[in-house]
Scaffold this motif. Structure first.
Motif, PDB file in Angstrom:
ATOM      1  N   TYR A 158       0.872  -1.236   0.085  1.00  8.68           N
ATOM      2  CA  TYR A 158      -0.174   0.145  -0.099  1.00  8.68           C
ATOM      3  C   TYR A 158       0.789   1.251   0.049  1.00  8.68           C
ATOM      4  CZ  TYR A 158      -3.711   3.649   1.075  1.00  8.68           C
ATOM      5  OH  TYR A 158      -4.322   4.332   0.884  1.00  8.68           O
ATOM      6  N   THR A 159       0.662   2.020  -1.179  1.00  8.61           N
ATOM      7  CA  THR A 159       1.455   3.257  -1.184  1.00  8.61           C
ATOM      8  C   THR A 159       0.566   4.394  -1.197  1.00  8.61           C
ATOM      9  OG1 THR A 159       1.488   3.041  -3.419  1.00  8.61           O
ATOM     10  CG2 THR A 159       3.315   2.010  -2.481  1.00  8.61           C
ATOM     11  N   GLY A 160      -0.701   4.400  -0.942  1.00  8.18           N
ATOM     12  CA  GLY A 160      -1.531   5.568  -1.095  1.00  8.18           C
ATOM     13  C   GLY A 160      -1.682   6.668   0.223  1.00  8.18           C
ATOM     14  N   ASN A 161      -2.300   7.281   0.227  1.00  5.99           N
ATOM     15  CA  ASN A 161      -2.386   8.576   1.219  1.00  5.99           C
ATOM     16  C   ASN A 161      -3.906   8.434   1.871  1.00  5.99           C
ATOM     17  OD1 ASN A 161       0.031   9.469   0.937  1.00  5.99           O
ATOM     18  ND2 ASN A 161      -0.604  10.618  -0.984  1.00  5.99           N
ATOM     19  N   MET A 162      -4.906   7.482   1.218  1.00  6.73           N
ATOM     20  CA  MET A 162      -6.104   7.664   1.924  1.00  6.73           C
ATOM     21  C   MET A 162      -6.069   6.859   3.544  1.00  6.73           C
ATOM     22  SD  MET A 162      -9.688   6.034   0.506  1.00  6.73           S
ATOM     23  CE  MET A 162     -10.010   7.278  -0.542  1.00  6.73           C
ATOM     24  N   PHE A 163      -5.560   5.909   3.506  1.00 13.29           N
ATOM     25  CA  PHE A 163      -5.400   5.062   4.745  1.00 13.29           C
ATOM     26  C   PHE A 163      -4.661   5.524   5.970  1.00 13.29           C
ATOM     27  CE2 PHE A 163      -6.536   0.676   2.619  1.00 13.29           C
ATOM     28  CZ  PHE A 163      -7.548   1.428   1.864  1.00 13.29           C
ATOM     29  N   PRO A 164      -4.841   5.265   7.064  1.00  9.73           N
ATOM     30  CA  PRO A 164      -4.272   5.881   8.196  1.00  9.73           C
ATOM     31  C   PRO A 164      -2.502   5.701   7.932  1.00  9.73           C
ATOM     32  CG  PRO A 164      -6.019   4.969   8.988  1.00  9.73           C
ATOM     33  CD  PRO A 164      -5.960   4.522   7.638  1.00  9.73           C
ATOM     34  N   GLU A 165      -1.794   6.194   8.718  1.00 10.92           N
ATOM     35  CA  GLU A 165      -0.373   6.241   8.531  1.00 10.92           C
ATOM     36  C   GLU A 165       0.182   4.785   8.462  1.00 10.92           C
ATOM     37  OE1 GLU A 165       3.353   7.006   7.388  1.00 10.92           O
ATOM     38  OE2 GLU A 165       1.541   8.297   6.994  1.00 10.92           O
TER      39      GLU A 165
END
Length: 417
Positions: free
Chosen positions: A327-334
């Motif tokens: 996972y490389t996205g920015n939507m999910f928590p850090e």
């Protein structure tokens, strides 16, 4: 232009027609490679509304996720297997273990697909399970015994004819005499080195000794890599039984992959595997090990002649770990950044079914990993499968798609919407 509605009867009819016609449909690859028309004008469209879709949505109401996440039906896609999301975010290509590749388009960007139709209907595919994209938009499709290249699929898929070329010609991926109905779901990914990596499952439950030299030469029961023009083929990974999911760590570039392990040893052994490869040529233990550190019955008394890399994570036995993606996205928590989302297809011969869920694996800086369920609920109180996840892919907005070949669907999991 033909439309098939997604009901059980219509799908059976369509599948029957495809089987009956497949022997009569010429392989138009030569024409497409020379930018010539084939005369094919019709697509198969899949209905996205109606009772079938409503039934899937009811199933999704029972799926449990961590707080803040939700799962929704993204598209009805028959036999949906591995996915490749176009770099431009225009279309997602979905492979199958049959003879179709589906093009899934969300035209109005409401995060629900508006159109699902077959891709390149003028071609005859054979188990086109594994699509993957290069960063510059070249689509590759790994079939049972061929790899095709589509240089501009994301922009020309609207036509039945689309430029197509052999990356690996039919019969050259594995020797034709080694073609099998078993373990033929190939997957591919482009590595950080710009090469294409393709898994080649070996066809046996436990590979026999008289096949090992041949298989090692070809990369069967392993993973091969080559340049994206088809040159420079080499065996990168050895000792795999049947890997149907791999990806590269976004920071280290190391190859991680799932592996399905030996059947017939009992309900609770051997474990499934999540593996980490740190250099070319490493061996992951098959056929001497059935999974984890469990020795196979066939080779139990023998000295292991290679240095074996054991899995980073032992997964639940027979859960059938398949597709995976960092996972490389920015939507999910850090905490999910650079974590692995992977699909467990579910056991097929265990007394009590296990799996049928999405797992998340957290990887630390040293490469150690811990896994836990992320989305589950596709096995009901009667031990009946309501869905069987296959693959996980990331959309440009940071949400993820999950494919399901039993329900024939893609699901979208988002956070905070």
């Amino acid at each position: 232009m033909t439309t098939y509605f997604h009901t059980a009867a219509a799908l059976c009819l369509a599948a029957g027609m495809a089987s009956a016609q497949s022997a009569d449909v010429p392989d138009n690859l030569d024409k497409l490679s020379n930018f010539q028309s084939t005369g094919v004008t019709e697509f198969t469209f899949i209905e996205q509304d109606g009772r079938y879709a409503e039934g899937i949505k009811r199933t999704l109401e029972r799926i449990t996720l961590p707080d803040g996440f939700k799962i929704e039906l993204y598209a009805v896609v028959p036999d949906a297997r591995h996915m490749a999301v176009g770099p431009q975010g225009i279309v997602t290509f979905v492979g199958t273990r049959k003879d179709k590749v589906w093009a899934v388009t969300d035209r109005n960007k409401d995060r629900v697909a508006d159109e699902v139709k077959d891709f390149a209907p003028s071609l005859t595919f054979s188990i086109p399970n594994g699509p993957c994209f290069s960063p510059d938009g070249f689509l590759y499709i790994a079939e049972q015994n061929r790899v095709l290249l589509f240089p501009a699929a994301e922009f020309f898929y609207e036509s039945p004819d689309v430029a197509a070329f052999n990356l690996v010609a039919k019969g050259d991926l594995v020797p034709p005499e080694e073609e099998s109905f078993n373990h033929t779901a190939r997957v591919c990914k482009i590595g950080p080195d710009g090469k294409i990596y393709i898994s080649l499952g070996q066809p046996f439950n436990v590979a026999p000794a008289d096949k090992l030299d041949l298989y090692n030469e070809w990369g069967i029961g392993g993973m091969i890599r080559m340049n994206t023009d088809g040159t420079g083929r080499e065996v990168y990974t050895y000792g795999i039984r049947n890997s149907v999911g791999h990806d590269f760590h976004p920071v280290t570039g190391e190859l991680w992959f799932t592996d399905n392990q030996v059947d017939g040893m009992g309900d609770d052994i051997p474990p499934g595997e999540l593996n980490r490869q740190t250099e070319m040529g490493q061996n992951f233990g098959h056929p001497w090990f059935g999974g984890g550190t469990v020795r196979t019955n066939e080779y139990k008394g023998e000295e292991v002649p290679v240095e074996v890399v054991h899995p980073v994570v032992d997964m639940v036995a027979h859960a059938a770990d398949l597709g995976m993606s960092f996972y490389t996205g920015n939507m999910f928590p850090e905490k999910y950044k650079n974590a692995i989302f992977s699909a467990q297809h579910g056991s097929w011969n265990r007394t009590t079914p296990v799996g049928a869920r999405v797992m998340v694996t957290y990887v630390d800086a040293e490469g150690n990993a811990t896994s836990e369920p992320f989305a589950e609920g596709w096995i009901d109180e009667n031990d009946e499968y309501l869905g069987r996840p296959v693959d996980v892919a990331q959309l440009r907005d940071g949400s993820i798609l999950v494919s399901d070949d039993l329900a024939g669907a893609l699901y979208r999991i988002s956070y905070g919407e």
